[in-house]
Design a protein around this motif. Structure first.
Motif, PDB file in Angstrom:
ATOM      1  N   UNK A   1     -76.504   8.195  61.263  1.00 60.27           N
ATOM      2  CA  UNK A   1     -76.116   9.514  60.755  1.00 60.27           C
ATOM      3  C   UNK A   1     -75.766  10.461  61.901  1.00 60.27           C
ATOM      4  N   UNK A   2     -74.756  11.273  61.669  1.00 62.36           N
ATOM      5  CA  UNK A   2     -74.286  12.237  62.662  1.00 62.36           C
ATOM      6  C   UNK A   2     -74.549  13.646  62.140  1.00 62.36           C
ATOM      7  N   UNK A   3     -75.080  14.496  63.003  1.00 61.97           N
ATOM      8  CA  UNK A   3     -75.276  15.903  62.649  1.00 61.97           C
ATOM      9  C   UNK A   3     -73.959  16.635  62.911  1.00 61.97           C
ATOM     10  N   UNK A   4     -73.137  16.776  61.866  1.00 65.45           N
ATOM     11  CA  UNK A   4     -71.787  17.311  62.024  1.00 65.45           C
ATOM     12  C   UNK A   4     -71.765  18.784  62.384  1.00 65.45           C
ATOM     13  N   UNK A   5     -72.863  19.501  62.111  1.00 68.10           N
ATOM     14  CA  UNK A   5     -72.907  20.925  62.436  1.00 68.10           C
ATOM     15  C   UNK A   5     -73.654  21.194  63.730  1.00 68.10           C
ATOM     16  N   UNK A   6     -73.939  20.139  64.482  1.00 70.45           N
ATOM     17  CA  UNK A   6     -74.604  20.302  65.763  1.00 70.45           C
ATOM     18  C   UNK A   6     -73.703  21.060  66.741  1.00 70.45           C
ATOM     19  N   UNK A   7     -74.311  21.693  67.724  1.00 65.77           N
ATOM     20  CA  UNK A   7     -73.560  22.478  68.708  1.00 65.77           C
ATOM     21  C   UNK A   7     -72.476  21.643  69.381  1.00 65.77           C
ATOM     22  N   UNK A   8     -72.780  20.382  69.697  1.00 67.13           N
ATOM     23  CA  UNK A   8     -71.849  19.533  70.440  1.00 67.13           C
ATOM     24  C   UNK A   8     -70.748  18.940  69.571  1.00 67.13           C
ATOM     25  N   UNK A   9     -70.926  18.946  68.259  1.00 68.70           N
ATOM     26  CA  UNK A   9     -69.937  18.321  67.365  1.00 68.70           C
ATOM     27  C   UNK A   9     -69.216  19.325  66.469  1.00 68.70           C
ATOM     28  N   UNK A  10     -69.488  20.612  66.628  1.00 73.01           N
ATOM     29  CA  UNK A  10     -68.889  21.611  65.751  1.00 73.01           C
ATOM     30  C   UNK A  10     -67.365  21.627  65.866  1.00 73.01           C
ATOM     31  N   UNK A  11     -66.849  21.629  67.084  1.00 78.34           N
ATOM     32  CA  UNK A  11     -65.397  21.683  67.265  1.00 78.34           C
ATOM     33  C   UNK A  11     -64.732  20.426  66.720  1.00 78.34           C
ATOM     34  N   UNK A  12     -65.362  19.266  66.938  1.00 81.01           N
ATOM     35  CA  UNK A  12     -64.811  18.019  66.412  1.00 81.01           C
ATOM     36  C   UNK A  12     -64.759  18.042  64.887  1.00 81.01           C
ATOM     37  N   UNK A  13     -65.768  18.648  64.257  1.00 80.16           N
ATOM     38  CA  UNK A  13     -65.798  18.735  62.793  1.00 80.16           C
ATOM     39  C   UNK A  13     -64.658  19.597  62.271  1.00 80.16           C
ATOM     40  N   UNK A  14     -64.410  20.730  62.928  1.00 82.27           N
ATOM     41  CA  UNK A  14     -63.338  21.621  62.494  1.00 82.27           C
ATOM     42  C   UNK A  14     -61.977  20.950  62.682  1.00 82.27           C
ATOM     43  N   UNK A  15     -61.805  20.246  63.796  1.00 73.06           N
ATOM     44  CA  UNK A  15     -60.533  19.558  64.045  1.00 73.06           C
ATOM     45  C   UNK A  15     -60.312  18.465  63.009  1.00 73.06           C
ATOM     46  N   UNK A  16     -61.380  17.732  62.665  1.00 75.27           N
ATOM     47  CA  UNK A  16     -61.268  16.689  61.640  1.00 75.27           C
ATOM     48  C   UNK A  16     -60.814  17.279  60.311  1.00 75.27           C
ATOM     49  N   UNK A  17     -61.374  18.416  59.944  1.00 74.51           N
ATOM     50  CA  UNK A  17     -60.983  19.079  58.698  1.00 74.51           C
ATOM     51  C   UNK A  17     -59.537  19.542  58.757  1.00 74.51           C
ATOM     52  N   UNK A  18     -59.119  20.074  59.907  1.00 74.37           N
ATOM     53  CA  UNK A  18     -57.738  20.545  60.054  1.00 74.37           C
ATOM     54  C   UNK A  18     -56.732  19.418  59.986  1.00 74.37           C
ATOM     55  N   UNK A  19     -57.059  18.276  60.584  1.00 71.68           N
ATOM     56  CA  UNK A  19     -56.169  17.117  60.533  1.00 71.68           C
ATOM     57  C   UNK A  19     -56.025  16.621  59.107  1.00 71.68           C
ATOM     58  N   UNK A  20     -57.131  16.593  58.364  1.00 71.47           N
ATOM     59  CA  UNK A  20     -57.114  16.141  56.970  1.00 71.47           C
ATOM     60  C   UNK A  20     -56.163  16.990  56.123  1.00 71.47           C
TER      61      UNK A  20
END
Length: 311
Positions: free
Chosen positions: A160-179
């Motif tokens: 499991x990945x903590x998608x709202x973690x400090x280190x993964x926040x930007x990656x989560x937003x980019x993933x949503x934008x690409x989708x």
């Protein structure tokens, strides 16, 4: 004969004046709306950027002229400078990923196969979802307690990945934008691919050119202006990112704070701080950055497009 020509000229000129009057009459509501809700606020924000004023006192005279102090403060603000880096990273990374993936999808869909139209619909489907609704959906997917993404990854043995973690926040937003951005760009690139002259492709095949040579020497140069247009418009849109970060995380950090979000935070300060003028100065810095990219687009378009397309 001369009198006849003169009569025809006068008749045409009168007709032209009527058509011009009708044209301006039709666009008058738009001109009024654009002036009231765009030109006037822009002029007001430029004026306030040279003053200290709070949002609750903006209608009164309780503000003072400070010259370029707000603009100097912008480039001395560590959080704003950090937000510039975050915004550029988000805009360029998201735009690059969307461009590459949409190009690959367009090349795939451009070939004839069963279910072609269904695949197009499925890829474009996220684009018809309203922006705020899609962000709310993704906030549930990124939820700490119940993440559908982690549930899907568990089938492949991925922890499991903590998608709202400090280190993964930007990656989560980019993933949503690409989708959300794949569908529209894929369709535009697909239209450009279908406009590539088939005669040139067939001639290259007869000369023994393989698929990679045909792509890099024929297809890519033909769709180059389209890719350039999509890349620049994508970057310009990414530089204005605000709702994605604000609705997903609520509180901005030095990893997710963008220029637009920083502007809103200072503009909407109700704690008595006179930061509305400072927010206007930040907004004009962002405007000038976007203006530079727009100028690059217009200059490059004149050089990329052939003469017949310019006209």
């Amino acid at each position: 004969m001369n009198l006849t020509r003169r009569f025809i000229f006068l008749k045409k000129s009168r007709l032209g004046k009527r058509e011009n009057a009708a044209f301006f009459l039709y666009i008058l509501p738009w001109i009024i709306g654009f002036s009231l809700f765009t030109i006037v606020p822009m002029c007001a924000s430029l004026y306030y950027s040279f003053h200290t004023v709070s949002i609750i006192d903006i209608s009164s005279d309780s503000y003072t002229y400070v010259g370029l102090d707000n603009y100097r403060a912008v480039f001395q603000d560590k959080m704003y400078m950090s937000s510039i880096g975050n915004t550029f990273f988000y805009a360029f990374t998201k735009t690059g990923l969307i461009l590459v993936l949409s190009l690959l999808l367009a090349l795939f869909i451009n070939t004839a196969f069963k279910g072609n139209k269904i695949v197009r619909i499925l890829i474009y489907l996220p684009a018809i979802v309203p922006g705020v609704a899609s962000i709310i959906i993704w906030s549930q997917l990124f939820s700490k307690d119940f993440s559908l993404l982690n549930y899907f990854l568990s089938f492949f043995g991925i922890p499991a990945i903590n998608w709202t973690n400090y280190n993964t926040q930007m990656a989560s937003v980019i993933l949503m934008g690409v989708w959300g951005g794949l569908g529209p760009q894929m369709l535009i690139i697909l239209a450009a691919l279908q406009n590539v002259p088939s005669e040139i492709i067939e001639a290259a095949k007869m000369d023994g050119a393989g698929p990679f040579k045909r792509f890099f020497h024929i297809t890519l140069p033909c769709i180059g202006p389209t890719l350039f247009f999509l890349s620049l418009t994508g970057i310009i849109g990414g530089l204005q990112a605000y709702a994605e970060m604000q609705l997903l995380f609520g509180v901005g950090t030095d990893r997710t704070m963008t220029m637009a979000w920083n502007i809103v935070l200072h503009a909407m300060s109700y704690n008595g701080a006179k930061t509305m003028g400072y927010a206007c100065a930040q907004a004009w810095v962002l405007f000038l950055i976007i203006l530079c990219f727009t100028a690059v687009y217009f200059i490059a378009t004149k050089r990329l497009l052939p003469n017949n397309e310019k006209r």
